[in-house]
Scaffold this active site. Structure first.
Site, PDB file in Angstrom:
ATOM      1  N   HIS A 146       0.819  -1.223   0.000  1.00 15.09           N
ATOM      2  CA  HIS A 146       0.000   0.000   0.000  1.00 15.09           C
ATOM      3  C   HIS A 146       0.849   1.267   0.000  1.00 15.09           C
ATOM      4  O   HIS A 146       0.307   2.372  -0.133  1.00 15.09           O
ATOM      5  CB  HIS A 146      -0.932   0.028   1.218  1.00 15.09           C
ATOM      6  N   ASP A 184      -2.786 -10.679  -2.375  1.00 15.21           N
ATOM      7  CA  ASP A 184      -3.362 -10.200  -1.120  1.00 15.21           C
ATOM      8  C   ASP A 184      -4.819  -9.829  -1.363  1.00 15.21           C
ATOM      9  O   ASP A 184      -5.182  -9.376  -2.453  1.00 15.21           O
ATOM     10  CB  ASP A 184      -2.588  -8.972  -0.641  1.00 15.21           C
ATOM     11  N   HIS A 186      -6.429  -7.395  -0.348  1.00 18.74           N
ATOM     12  CA  HIS A 186      -6.534  -5.954  -0.588  1.00 18.74           C
ATOM     13  C   HIS A 186      -5.723  -5.572  -1.823  1.00 18.74           C
ATOM     14  O   HIS A 186      -4.614  -6.067  -2.028  1.00 18.74           O
ATOM     15  CB  HIS A 186      -6.018  -5.160   0.613  1.00 18.74           C
ATOM     16  N   ASP A 274      -4.460 -13.106   3.579  1.00 22.76           N
ATOM     17  CA  ASP A 274      -5.729 -12.717   4.179  1.00 22.76           C
ATOM     18  C   ASP A 274      -6.921 -13.104   3.308  1.00 22.76           C
ATOM     19  O   ASP A 274      -8.067 -12.822   3.664  1.00 22.76           O
ATOM     20  CB  ASP A 274      -5.763 -11.217   4.494  1.00 22.76           C
TER      21      ASP A 274
END
Length: 516
Positions: A146, A184, A186, A274
């Site tokens: 990120h 991931d 996200h 995740d």
């Protein structure tokens, strides 16, 4: 091939610090146990002795500046002398700085930990490029995907995978093409922003998207810019519960054909876990076999030169199972099941065996890239009879993504779990998702969302979006993470089900690893 007999590298920094403040240690999900539990699991499975340890090191200032601004790096260094605390994101430029929030935390060791995480991934990559190891896994934290050129957010301070990619593409690294895969749950918004105009990097991401899920970016219509058009490939899953079949279908129908045409010399993986079934942050349903299947497919590229770097994964026991599955693939371990092995010849995707929402995500990505990667026009996905929408058709309210209005549908009920992993739902999706085709006003005030391409009544758009001069620039509340009244969905026949689920913090579970 000979690569099967080469050493497999492991980076693990057991002395890395970077702790949440005392007030948040019982509840914050980004903790040192995320790597220590995985390391212990590797030992328990007797895999450590089969791996070649690569010593972690700090990324140099020059290596980090190949990705991040000097202002970004100075702000990171300043944390060493700051009082440990919880914060929001940091942005550079005029009016920038730290925002209020409780997602990011820092202590005196944070800057060093971030440099060692990035440097560890670089060291592993250098070992692969020198031929000392064939591939490897970096157990590092904090995560990095990120972090943008001038932004720290989502637990990330330095973008470790991006730093390693730039090092590989430097004159010293000597490479010309690098594939970055981010699985991931996200979206890797930082990695995409860094490379979206760099034709030397192909970025492929599979992630949850919409309904307020962090970070709100990663629409299929974001394909890269300029000479790098087509080098950003997003597969946005708009529903929870996607599992092995859906992820492997995305690999077989989209990633592998595009990657083979790109012909990478190195594969870097932002390996978040995740999306594992049971991780309440992600709400997905991947098993260890699914992670192994993705790892096997990536290993078939770039002569097997693949470097994995840990990103997310907030139930350490589940993350450990995913990491062990990937490591066993790299080691050619006999325990790897047949489902995790690469199919012989051209993979045949059972599109009838995946969730309807996954059909839409794959076709959405195919439509965005068909002109940029002409080989996709011959894909079985383009005209498979089980798909509700063909390559040549435009989406409409009759072809929703299955989010519905809260009721069940062919995909079954939504899996339980929070809508986001951080404290404040992001609305970046509205601002950063690339525009899709068309979208002018229709009869009775119907508008087309530029992000999801569905036609919805005016009530499904915020006042600020309706003030935009061009209707085709408007983004619905669902894609912006804003709650909409149910009446808006019924009026549109089956629009978004963005119910504005408040983001919640999930206590981390540092349980021991069993049945590995």
């Amino acid at each position: 091939s000979s690569r099967h007999f080469m050493a497999i590298g492991l980076v693990y920094d057991g002395h890395a610090q970077h702790f949440p403040p005392a007030s948040a240690r019982a509840t914050h999900i980004e903790t040192p146990e995320r790597v220590s539990v995985i390391y212990r699991a590797l030992g328990k499975a007797r895999l450590l002795d089969r791996l070649t340890r690569v010593a972690p090191r700090e990324a140099t200032r020059a290596e980090a500046e190949a990705v991040h601004t000097a202002e970004h790096l100075d702000a990171l260094e300043a944390l060493a002398d700051a009082e440990p605390s919880l914060r929001g994101a940091w942005r550079g430029g005029a009016g920038g700085g730290w925002s209020l929030g409780r997602d990011m935390f820092h202590d005196a060791q944070t800057a060093c930990a971030a440099r060692r995480a990035a440097g560890g991934v670089v060291a592993l990559t250098e070992g692969v490029l020198r031929g000392e190891i064939s591939s490897g896994f970096a157990l590092v934290r904090p995560p990095g995907h990120h972090a943008c050129e001038d932004r720290m957010a989502g637990f990330c301070f330095l973008n470790s995978v991006a730093v390693a990619a730039r090092a590989a593409l430097s004159p010293r690294g000597g490479l010309r093409r690098v594939l970055v895969v981010d699985w991931d749950v996200h979206h890797g918004d930082g990695t995409q922003a860094i490379f979206e105009e760099d034709p030397a990097v192909l970025f492929f991401s599979l992630h949850r998207f919409g309904r307020g899920f962090f970070p709100g970016t990663g629409a299929a219509s974001c394909v890269g810019g300029g000479a790098a058009a087509g080098r950003t490939v997003n597969v946005p899953f708009r529903r929870e519960g996607m599992g092995d079949a859906e992820y492997l279908a995305a690999f077989d129908a989209l990633l592998l054909p595009i990657a083979r045409a790109f012909d990478p010399q190195l594969v870097l993986v932002s390996a978040g876990f995740d999306a594992a079934g049971g991780d309440r942050v992600g709400g997905m349903d991947l098993t260890a076999g699914g992670f192994a299947g993705m790892a096997a497919r990536l290993r078939s590229l770039a002569g097997g030169r693949v470097v994995f770097a840990l990103e997310g994964g907030y139930k350490p026991s589940l993350a450990a199972k995913g990491v062990l599955a990937c490591v066993r693939v790299l080691l050619d371990d006999p325990s790897v099941g047949p489902a995790a092995r690469l199919p012989q010849g051209e993979p045949r995707v059972d599109f009838g065996g995946i969730a309807r929402a996954a059909h839409h995500a794959l076709l959405e990505t195919l439509r965005a890239h068909a002109d940029l990667w002409p080989l996709l026009k011959g894909s079985p996905l383009a005209d498979h009879p089980s798909l509700p929408l063909r390559l040549s058709e435009r989406p409409s309210a009759a072809h929703s993504d299955g989010d519905g209005d809260g009721g069940g549908d062919a995909d079954g009920p939504l899996r339980p779990g929070p809508a986001a992993a951080t404290a404040v739902p992001s609305t970046q999706g509205a601002a950063t998702s690339g525009g899709s085709s068309g979208g002018s006003s229709g009869s009775e005030g119907v508008q087309q969302c530029r992000s999801c391409s569905r036609r919805l009544p005016k009530g499904a758009f915020s006042a600020s979006q309706l003030r935009r001069r061009r209707a085709g620039e408007r983004v619905c509340k669902g894609c912006s993470g804003i709650s909409m009244p149910k009446g808006a969905f019924h009026a549109a026949n089956r629009g978004h089900n963005s119910i504005g689920i408040p983001a919640v913090r999930v206590s981390s579970t540092h349980d021991d690893v069993t049945d590995l």
